[in-house]
Write an enzyme that holds these catalytic residues in place. Sequence first.
Site, PDB file in Angstrom:
ATOM      1  N   LYS A  13     -77.124  35.718  -8.146  1.00 49.78           N
ATOM      2  CA  LYS A  13     -77.559  37.114  -7.940  1.00 49.78           C
ATOM      3  C   LYS A  13     -77.275  37.962  -9.187  1.00 49.78           C
ATOM      4  O   LYS A  13     -78.093  38.778  -9.576  1.00 49.78           O
ATOM      5  CB  LYS A  13     -76.844  37.742  -6.733  1.00 49.78           C
ATOM      6  CG  LYS A  13     -77.078  37.006  -5.420  1.00 49.78           C
ATOM      7  CD  LYS A  13     -76.442  37.740  -4.242  1.00 49.78           C
ATOM      8  CE  LYS A  13     -74.948  37.913  -4.308  1.00 49.78           C
ATOM      9  NZ  LYS A  13     -74.162  36.655  -4.329  1.00 49.78           N
ATOM     10  N   ARG A  88     -73.400  43.188   2.773  1.00 45.76           N
ATOM     11  CA  ARG A  88     -72.841  41.872   3.057  1.00 45.76           C
ATOM     12  C   ARG A  88     -72.637  41.662   4.552  1.00 45.76           C
ATOM     13  O   ARG A  88     -72.229  40.574   4.968  1.00 45.76           O
ATOM     14  CB  ARG A  88     -71.485  41.732   2.374  1.00 45.76           C
ATOM     15  CG  ARG A  88     -71.508  40.903   1.099  1.00 45.76           C
ATOM     16  CD  ARG A  88     -70.117  40.958   0.519  1.00 45.76           C
ATOM     17  NE  ARG A  88     -69.772  39.841  -0.309  1.00 45.76           N
ATOM     18  CZ  ARG A  88     -69.925  39.801  -1.632  1.00 45.76           C
ATOM     19  NH1 ARG A  88     -70.485  40.799  -2.258  1.00 45.76           N
ATOM     20  NH2 ARG A  88     -69.534  38.746  -2.312  1.00 45.76           N
ATOM     21  N   ARG A 127     -67.405  28.479 -13.623  1.00 48.18           N
ATOM     22  CA  ARG A 127     -67.812  29.795 -14.141  1.00 48.18           C
ATOM     23  C   ARG A 127     -66.689  30.431 -14.969  1.00 48.18           C
ATOM     24  O   ARG A 127     -65.541  30.448 -14.547  1.00 48.18           O
ATOM     25  CB  ARG A 127     -68.182  30.702 -12.965  1.00 48.18           C
ATOM     26  CG  ARG A 127     -68.648  32.077 -13.401  1.00 48.18           C
ATOM     27  CD  ARG A 127     -69.454  32.741 -12.331  1.00 48.18           C
ATOM     28  NE  ARG A 127     -68.649  33.232 -11.206  1.00 48.18           N
ATOM     29  CZ  ARG A 127     -69.147  33.944 -10.202  1.00 48.18           C
ATOM     30  NH1 ARG A 127     -70.435  34.229 -10.169  1.00 48.18           N
ATOM     31  NH2 ARG A 127     -68.370  34.346  -9.218  1.00 48.18           N
ATOM     32  N   ARG A 158     -62.499  33.896 -13.099  1.00 42.37           N
ATOM     33  CA  ARG A 158     -62.197  34.900 -12.085  1.00 42.37           C
ATOM     34  C   ARG A 158     -61.162  34.345 -11.122  1.00 42.37           C
ATOM     35  O   ARG A 158     -61.240  33.184 -10.733  1.00 42.37           O
ATOM     36  CB  ARG A 158     -63.473  35.239 -11.294  1.00 42.37           C
ATOM     37  CG  ARG A 158     -64.298  36.320 -11.933  1.00 42.37           C
ATOM     38  CD  ARG A 158     -65.622  36.522 -11.245  1.00 42.37           C
ATOM     39  NE  ARG A 158     -65.579  36.685  -9.793  1.00 42.37           N
ATOM     40  CZ  ARG A 158     -66.640  37.013  -9.065  1.00 42.37           C
ATOM     41  NH1 ARG A 158     -67.801  37.221  -9.658  1.00 42.37           N
ATOM     42  NH2 ARG A 158     -66.557  37.145  -7.768  1.00 42.37           N
ATOM     43  N   ARG A 169     -64.754  32.114   0.588  1.00 43.34           N
ATOM     44  CA  ARG A 169     -65.857  33.068   0.359  1.00 43.34           C
ATOM     45  C   ARG A 169     -67.163  32.522   0.963  1.00 43.34           C
ATOM     46  O   ARG A 169     -67.970  33.276   1.488  1.00 43.34           O
ATOM     47  CB  ARG A 169     -66.019  33.335  -1.140  1.00 43.34           C
ATOM     48  CG  ARG A 169     -64.871  34.189  -1.690  1.00 43.34           C
ATOM     49  CD  ARG A 169     -64.785  34.114  -3.195  1.00 43.34           C
ATOM     50  NE  ARG A 169     -65.916  34.721  -3.875  1.00 43.34           N
ATOM     51  CZ  ARG A 169     -66.291  34.403  -5.114  1.00 43.34           C
ATOM     52  NH1 ARG A 169     -65.666  33.495  -5.808  1.00 43.34           N
ATOM     53  NH2 ARG A 169     -67.317  35.027  -5.650  1.00 43.34           N
TER      54      ARG A 169
HETATM   55  P1  AMP Z   1     -68.955  39.268  -5.735  1.00 39.70           P
HETATM   56  O1  AMP Z   1     -68.762  39.516  -7.188  1.00 39.70           O
HETATM   57  O2  AMP Z   1     -70.197  39.926  -5.190  1.00 39.70           O
HETATM   58  O3  AMP Z   1     -68.868  37.797  -5.380  1.00 39.70           O
HETATM   59  O4  AMP Z   1     -67.748  39.992  -4.979  1.00 39.70           O
HETATM   60  C1  AMP Z   1     -66.404  39.624  -5.229  1.00 39.70           C
HETATM   61  C2  AMP Z   1     -65.518  40.124  -4.099  1.00 39.70           C
HETATM   62  O5  AMP Z   1     -65.589  41.546  -4.018  1.00 39.70           O
HETATM   63  C3  AMP Z   1     -65.903  39.641  -2.706  1.00 39.70           C
HETATM   64  O6  AMP Z   1     -65.384  38.348  -2.412  1.00 39.70           O
HETATM   65  C4  AMP Z   1     -65.285  40.719  -1.829  1.00 39.70           C
HETATM   66  O7  AMP Z   1     -63.885  40.576  -1.737  1.00 39.70           O
HETATM   67  C5  AMP Z   1     -65.558  41.985  -2.659  1.00 39.70           C
HETATM   68  N1  AMP Z   1     -66.874  42.600  -2.334  1.00 39.70           N
HETATM   69  C6  AMP Z   1     -67.958  42.722  -3.145  1.00 39.70           C
HETATM   70  N2  AMP Z   1     -68.968  43.346  -2.516  1.00 39.70           N
HETATM   71  C7  AMP Z   1     -68.516  43.619  -1.263  1.00 39.70           C
HETATM   72  C8  AMP Z   1     -69.100  44.227  -0.111  1.00 39.70           C
HETATM   73  N3  AMP Z   1     -70.374  44.660  -0.114  1.00 39.70           N
HETATM   74  N4  AMP Z   1     -68.335  44.336   1.001  1.00 39.70           N
HETATM   75  C9  AMP Z   1     -67.064  43.902   1.033  1.00 39.70           C
HETATM   76  N5  AMP Z   1     -66.459  43.294  -0.008  1.00 39.70           N
HETATM   77  C10 AMP Z   1     -67.168  43.156  -1.151  1.00 39.70           C
END
Ligand code: AMP
Length: 213
Positions: A13, A88, A127, A158, A169
Amino acid sequence: MNMILLGAPGAGKGTQGALLAERLDVPKIATGDILRDAVRRGTELGREARKYMDAGELVPDSVIFGLVQEALESPAAEKGVILDGFPRTVAQAERLQAMLGDMGRDLDAIVEIAVPDETIVRRLSGRRSCPSCGRVYNVHSSGTGERCESCGDALVQRDDDREETVRRRLEVYHSTTAPLVDHYSGAGVPLHRVDGDRPVGEVQSDILARLES
Ligand code: AMP
Protein backbone atom coordinates in the site's frame (compact mmCIF):
# COMPACT_ATOMS: atom_id res chain seq x y z
CA MET A 1 -10.09 11.68 -6.23
CA ASN A 2 -10.60 10.25 -2.73
CA MET A 3 -9.48 6.66 -2.61
CA ILE A 4 -8.69 3.94 -0.09
CA LEU A 5 -5.91 1.40 -0.41
CA LEU A 6 -6.85 -1.81 1.38
CA GLY A 7 -4.53 -4.73 2.00
CA ALA A 8 -2.56 -6.55 4.66
CA PRO A 9 0.52 -4.96 6.19
CA GLY A 10 3.29 -5.36 3.62
CA ALA A 11 0.91 -5.79 0.68
CA GLY A 12 2.47 -2.75 -0.98
CA LYS A 13 0.00 0.00 0.00
CA GLY A 14 2.80 2.41 0.90
CA THR A 15 4.77 1.83 -2.29
CA GLN A 16 1.74 1.86 -4.59
CA GLY A 17 0.22 4.80 -2.70
CA ALA A 18 3.36 6.91 -3.17
CA LEU A 19 3.40 6.18 -6.92
CA LEU A 20 -0.31 6.92 -7.24
CA ALA A 21 0.03 10.15 -5.24
CA GLU A 22 2.64 11.37 -7.69
CA ARG A 23 0.66 10.24 -10.71
CA LEU A 24 -2.70 11.62 -9.56
CA ASP A 25 -1.21 14.67 -7.83
CA VAL A 26 -3.01 14.16 -4.53
CA PRO A 27 -1.36 13.51 -1.14
CA LYS A 28 -1.11 10.10 0.44
CA ILE A 29 -2.31 9.97 4.04
CA ALA A 30 -0.75 7.00 5.81
CA THR A 31 -1.84 6.75 9.44
CA GLY A 32 1.08 4.39 10.20
CA ASP A 33 3.59 6.99 8.89
CA ILE A 34 1.96 9.77 10.93
CA LEU A 35 2.10 7.59 14.05
CA ARG A 36 5.72 6.55 13.47
CA ASP A 37 6.68 10.19 13.05
CA ALA A 38 5.00 11.00 16.39
CA VAL A 39 6.86 8.09 18.02
CA ARG A 40 10.18 9.36 16.60
CA ARG A 41 9.51 12.86 17.86
CA GLY A 42 8.55 11.51 21.28
CA THR A 43 5.26 13.43 21.43
CA GLU A 44 2.50 12.48 23.86
CA LEU A 45 0.56 10.94 20.98
CA GLY A 46 3.65 8.96 19.96
CA ARG A 47 4.16 7.63 23.47
CA GLU A 48 0.50 6.60 23.66
CA ALA A 49 0.55 4.93 20.23
CA ARG A 50 3.85 3.11 20.60
CA LYS A 51 2.71 0.43 23.02
CA TYR A 52 -0.02 -0.67 20.63
CA MET A 53 2.20 -0.52 17.55
CA ASP A 54 5.01 -2.56 19.10
CA ALA A 55 2.48 -5.25 20.02
CA GLY A 56 0.97 -5.29 16.51
CA GLU A 57 -2.37 -4.08 17.87
CA LEU A 58 -4.55 -1.26 16.57
CA VAL A 59 -4.14 2.18 18.11
CA PRO A 60 -7.44 3.38 19.68
CA ASP A 61 -9.85 5.31 17.49
CA SER A 62 -9.70 8.27 19.89
CA VAL A 63 -6.10 8.80 18.69
CA ILE A 64 -6.64 7.94 15.02
CA PHE A 65 -9.76 9.99 14.22
CA GLY A 66 -8.14 13.31 15.15
CA LEU A 67 -5.13 12.57 12.95
CA VAL A 68 -7.24 11.69 9.96
CA GLN A 69 -9.58 14.67 10.37
CA GLU A 70 -6.60 17.02 10.51
CA ALA A 71 -5.00 15.45 7.43
CA LEU A 72 -8.25 15.57 5.43
CA GLU A 73 -8.71 19.24 6.29
CA SER A 74 -5.20 20.28 5.26
CA PRO A 75 -5.07 22.52 2.17
CA ALA A 76 -2.93 19.93 0.36
CA ALA A 77 -5.83 17.47 0.57
CA GLU A 78 -8.38 19.74 -1.10
CA LYS A 79 -8.20 17.92 -4.44
CA GLY A 80 -8.45 14.53 -2.77
CA VAL A 81 -6.43 11.94 -0.88
CA ILE A 82 -5.08 8.44 -1.10
CA LEU A 83 -5.70 6.74 2.24
CA ASP A 84 -3.17 4.08 3.24
CA GLY A 85 -3.82 2.20 6.48
CA PHE A 86 -7.13 3.90 7.25
CA PRO A 87 -9.86 2.77 7.61
CA ARG A 88 -8.88 -0.48 9.31
CA THR A 89 -12.22 -1.39 10.93
CA VAL A 90 -15.86 -1.04 9.99
CA ALA A 91 -16.22 1.65 12.70
CA GLN A 92 -13.38 3.61 11.10
CA ALA A 93 -15.02 3.23 7.67
CA GLU A 94 -18.26 4.64 9.06
CA ARG A 95 -16.42 7.54 10.64
CA LEU A 96 -14.60 8.26 7.37
CA GLN A 97 -17.90 8.35 5.52
CA ALA A 98 -19.22 10.87 8.04
CA MET A 99 -16.08 13.04 7.84
CA LEU A 100 -16.13 13.09 4.03
CA GLY A 101 -19.89 13.73 4.06
CA ASP A 102 -19.46 16.72 6.37
CA MET A 103 -16.92 18.11 3.92
CA GLY A 104 -19.21 17.51 0.93
CA ARG A 105 -16.86 14.90 -0.48
CA ASP A 106 -17.35 11.36 -1.73
CA LEU A 107 -15.24 8.23 -1.91
CA ASP A 108 -14.33 7.58 -5.54
CA ALA A 109 -12.55 4.24 -5.43
CA ILE A 110 -11.25 1.46 -3.24
CA VAL A 111 -8.30 -0.67 -4.30
CA GLU A 112 -7.59 -3.90 -2.48
CA ILE A 113 -4.05 -5.19 -2.95
CA ALA A 114 -4.16 -8.95 -2.35
CA VAL A 115 -1.02 -10.84 -1.27
CA PRO A 116 -0.79 -14.30 0.37
CA ASP A 117 0.20 -14.35 4.07
CA GLU A 118 3.45 -16.28 3.55
CA THR A 119 4.63 -13.71 1.02
CA ILE A 120 3.78 -10.98 3.54
CA VAL A 121 5.82 -12.61 6.32
CA ARG A 122 8.82 -12.95 4.00
CA ARG A 123 8.47 -9.41 2.67
CA LEU A 124 8.14 -7.78 6.07
CA SER A 125 10.99 -9.70 7.66
CA GLY A 126 13.20 -8.32 4.86
CA ARG A 127 11.84 -4.78 4.91
CA ARG A 128 14.26 -2.02 5.88
CA SER A 129 13.66 1.69 5.78
CA CYS A 130 15.62 4.89 5.93
CA PRO A 131 14.98 6.75 9.22
CA SER A 132 15.65 10.09 7.50
CA CYS A 133 13.64 10.03 4.27
CA GLY A 134 11.36 7.03 4.81
CA ARG A 135 12.48 5.28 1.62
CA VAL A 136 11.72 1.56 1.83
CA TYR A 137 13.98 -1.32 0.73
CA ASN A 138 13.89 -5.09 0.94
CA VAL A 139 16.91 -7.25 1.72
CA HIS A 140 15.40 -10.03 -0.38
CA SER A 141 15.69 -7.81 -3.45
CA SER A 142 19.08 -7.93 -5.07
CA GLY A 143 21.22 -4.84 -4.68
CA THR A 144 19.83 -3.60 -1.34
CA GLY A 145 22.77 -2.44 0.77
CA GLU A 146 22.95 -1.30 4.36
CA ARG A 147 22.58 2.40 3.59
CA CYS A 148 19.91 4.52 1.95
CA GLU A 149 20.68 5.26 -1.71
CA SER A 150 19.05 8.67 -1.40
CA CYS A 151 20.54 10.05 1.82
CA GLY A 152 23.23 7.61 2.93
CA ASP A 153 21.74 6.88 6.36
CA ALA A 154 21.95 3.37 7.83
CA LEU A 155 18.75 1.44 7.06
CA VAL A 156 16.70 0.18 10.01
CA GLN A 157 14.07 -2.51 10.58
CA ARG A 158 10.71 -1.34 11.90
CA ASP A 159 10.13 -2.64 15.43
CA ASP A 160 6.82 -4.13 14.34
CA ASP A 161 8.35 -6.00 11.37
CA ARG A 162 9.74 -8.74 13.62
CA GLU A 163 8.18 -12.08 12.71
CA GLU A 164 6.04 -12.62 15.82
CA THR A 165 4.63 -9.09 15.58
CA VAL A 166 4.01 -9.52 11.85
CA ARG A 167 1.96 -12.65 12.57
CA ARG A 168 -0.13 -10.74 15.12
CA ARG A 169 -0.63 -7.85 12.65
CA LEU A 170 -1.84 -10.38 10.08
CA GLU A 171 -4.32 -11.85 12.57
CA VAL A 172 -5.63 -8.36 13.32
CA TYR A 173 -5.85 -7.69 9.59
CA HIS A 174 -7.88 -10.83 8.88
CA SER A 175 -10.23 -10.39 11.82
CA THR A 176 -10.91 -6.65 11.69
CA THR A 177 -9.74 -5.11 8.41
CA ALA A 178 -10.49 -7.77 5.78
CA PRO A 179 -14.26 -7.51 6.57
CA LEU A 180 -14.09 -4.02 5.05
CA VAL A 181 -14.10 -5.64 1.61
CA ASP A 182 -17.62 -6.95 2.31
CA HIS A 183 -18.59 -3.68 3.94
CA TYR A 184 -17.65 -1.75 0.82
CA SER A 185 -18.85 -4.24 -1.78
CA GLY A 186 -22.44 -3.08 -1.37
CA ALA A 187 -21.59 0.60 -0.90
CA GLY A 188 -21.78 1.76 -4.50
CA VAL A 189 -18.10 2.71 -4.67
CA PRO A 190 -15.96 0.92 -7.30
CA LEU A 191 -13.89 -1.73 -5.54
CA HIS A 192 -10.92 -3.11 -7.47
CA ARG A 193 -9.05 -6.21 -6.32
CA VAL A 194 -5.54 -6.44 -7.73
CA ASP A 195 -2.98 -9.21 -7.37
CA GLY A 196 -0.16 -7.65 -5.34
CA ASP A 197 2.17 -10.64 -5.60
CA ARG A 198 3.85 -9.21 -8.70
CA PRO A 199 6.57 -6.67 -9.48
CA VAL A 200 5.80 -3.10 -8.34
CA GLY A 201 5.47 -1.72 -11.90
CA GLU A 202 2.99 -4.39 -12.94
CA VAL A 203 0.79 -3.79 -9.88
CA GLN A 204 0.89 -0.05 -10.51
CA SER A 205 -0.11 -0.42 -14.18
CA ASP A 206 -2.95 -2.71 -13.18
CA ILE A 207 -4.24 -0.21 -10.59
CA LEU A 208 -4.04 2.71 -13.04
CA ALA A 209 -5.82 0.73 -15.76
CA ARG A 210 -8.65 -0.11 -13.38
CA LEU A 211 -8.98 3.46 -12.12
CA GLU A 212 -9.17 4.70 -15.70
CA SER A 213 -11.73 2.09 -16.80
P1 AMP B 1 1.03 0.49 9.07
O1 AMP B 1 2.24 1.29 8.77
O2 AMP B 1 -0.18 0.95 8.29
O3 AMP B 1 1.28 -1.00 8.94
O4 AMP B 1 0.65 0.76 10.60
C1 AMP B 1 1.56 0.43 11.64
C2 AMP B 1 0.81 0.37 12.96
O5 AMP B 1 0.22 1.63 13.25
C3 AMP B 1 -0.35 -0.62 13.01
O6 AMP B 1 0.07 -1.95 13.29
C4 AMP B 1 -1.20 -0.03 14.13
O7 AMP B 1 -0.64 -0.29 15.39
C5 AMP B 1 -1.06 1.48 13.87
N1 AMP B 1 -2.10 1.99 12.94
C6 AMP B 1 -1.92 2.51 11.69
N2 AMP B 1 -3.08 2.88 11.15
C7 AMP B 1 -4.04 2.59 12.07
C8 AMP B 1 -5.46 2.71 12.09
N3 AMP B 1 -6.14 3.19 11.04
N4 AMP B 1 -6.11 2.31 13.21
C9 AMP B 1 -5.45 1.81 14.27
N5 AMP B 1 -4.11 1.64 14.31
C10 AMP B 1 -3.40 2.03 13.22
